[in-house]
Design a protein around this motif. Structure first.
Motif, mmCIF file in Angstrom:
data_model
loop_
_atom_site.group_PDB
_atom_site.id
_atom_site.type_symbol
_atom_site.label_atom_id
_atom_site.label_comp_id
_atom_site.label_asym_id
_atom_site.label_seq_id
_atom_site.Cartn_x
_atom_site.Cartn_y
_atom_site.Cartn_z
ATOM 1 N N SER A 56 10.946 20.685 21.228
ATOM 2 C CA SER A 56 11.796 19.629 20.722
ATOM 3 C C SER A 56 11.185 19.934 19.213
ATOM 4 O O SER A 56 9.998 19.557 18.915
ATOM 5 N N ASP A 58 10.830 18.356 16.264
ATOM 6 C CA ASP A 58 11.336 17.032 15.511
ATOM 7 C C ASP A 58 10.592 16.849 14.236
ATOM 8 O O ASP A 58 9.399 17.009 14.070
ATOM 9 N N SER A 60 11.120 14.391 11.848
ATOM 10 C CA SER A 60 11.572 13.114 11.534
ATOM 11 C C SER A 60 11.022 12.717 9.986
ATOM 12 O O SER A 60 11.707 11.983 9.099
ATOM 13 N N ARG A 100 15.553 21.171 21.536
ATOM 14 C CA ARG A 100 16.143 20.258 20.772
ATOM 15 C C ARG A 100 15.909 20.735 19.276
ATOM 16 O O ARG A 100 14.470 20.924 18.838
ATOM 17 N N CYS A 102 16.496 19.227 15.521
ATOM 18 C CA CYS A 102 17.038 18.014 14.737
ATOM 19 C C CYS A 102 16.391 18.147 13.263
ATOM 20 O O CYS A 102 15.277 17.965 13.037
ATOM 21 N N GLU A 129 20.050 19.992 22.624
ATOM 22 C CA GLU A 129 20.268 19.075 21.828
ATOM 23 C C GLU A 129 20.230 19.803 20.256
ATOM 24 O O GLU A 129 19.221 20.350 20.072
ATOM 25 N N ASP A 131 21.154 18.687 16.612
ATOM 26 C CA ASP A 131 21.421 17.688 15.574
ATOM 27 C C ASP A 131 21.261 18.001 14.301
ATOM 28 O O ASP A 131 20.279 17.994 13.860
ATOM 29 N N GLU A 133 22.101 16.759 11.340
ATOM 30 C CA GLU A 133 22.172 15.514 10.104
ATOM 31 C C GLU A 133 22.148 15.799 9.050
ATOM 32 O O GLU A 133 20.832 16.369 8.633
ATOM 33 N N GLU A 170 25.377 16.851 17.478
ATOM 34 C CA GLU A 170 25.693 16.086 16.357
ATOM 35 C C GLU A 170 25.549 16.709 15.171
ATOM 36 O O GLU A 170 24.579 17.276 14.634
#
Length: 194
Positions: A56, A58, A60, A100, A102, A129, A131, A133, A170
């Motif tokens: 993952s 990530d 963020s 994932r 993102c 996943e 994503d 964004e 996404e």
């Protein structure tokens, strides 16, 4: 046991005394950044982490930074892409339960995204996943028409998607097509948003 002997025993690598199963459980609760930070604690962790079954990516905190300062976009994208590529090059496992990605990625990153997708499918991923964004200004291809740009290369691999149990897509500004989309016989969860 004398006092001096106890000090020597405590300074040993006790983590390496744990079974692989316990170490994998410990690693499964950590983020990739945390795993990278603790691998220096044990020889066995260095050997085992490339075999983990959940990747993952990530970022963020970095996305939050981009929301505050969109001018960092190119630098942070390069950092993120290099991070993902480095981990994937190091990964030695044969399967993945979860993959994932993102981050603020757009059409300019499509070649890396395609290679990540191919990697995940080649590892028989069960939960995928993606994503992408966009948190800073939107970036469009030259001429402003996404229809002129090639779609992601999901199409040649669409036959392998039937292994997925969870698929989350996404994407805000992407040209994605799935001609001859296969039956997703194992799919239990699907989320798609644009």
């Amino acid at each position: 046991m004398e006092k001096g002997d106890q000090g020597k025993e405590d300074s040993g690598d006790r983590i390496s005394e744990l079974t692989d199963e316990i170490l994998f459980i410990i690693l499964s609760f950590l983020t990739l950044k945390e795993v990278a930070n603790i691998c220096f604690l044990s020889r066995r962790l260095k050997i085992l982490w490339p075999l983990i079954v959940a990747l993952s990516f990530d970022a963020s905190n970095t996305l939050g930074e981009l929301r505050r300062n969109g001018r960092l976009r190119k630098k942070k994208r390069t950092w993120y892409i290099n991070w993902v590529n480095h981990v994937l090059e190091s990964h030695k496992g044969s399967t993945l339960n979860e993959f994932r990605v993102c981050f603020d990625l757009d059409w300019t990153c499509r070649h890396d995204i395609d290679s990540w997708f191919c990697f995940a499918i080649s590892k028989r991923v069960r939960k995928l996943e993606l994503d992408f964004e966009e948190v800073a200004e939107e970036t469009w291809p030259p001429g402003g028409n996404l229809d002129d740009e090639p779609a992601f290369a999901f199409c040649p691999l669409s036959g392998y998607l039937c292994q997925l149990k969870t698929l989350t897509l996404e994407m805000s500004a992407y040209n994605m097509t799935f001609p001859n989309f296969p039956e997703l016989t194992n799919l239990k969860h699907l989320a798609v948003s644009a």
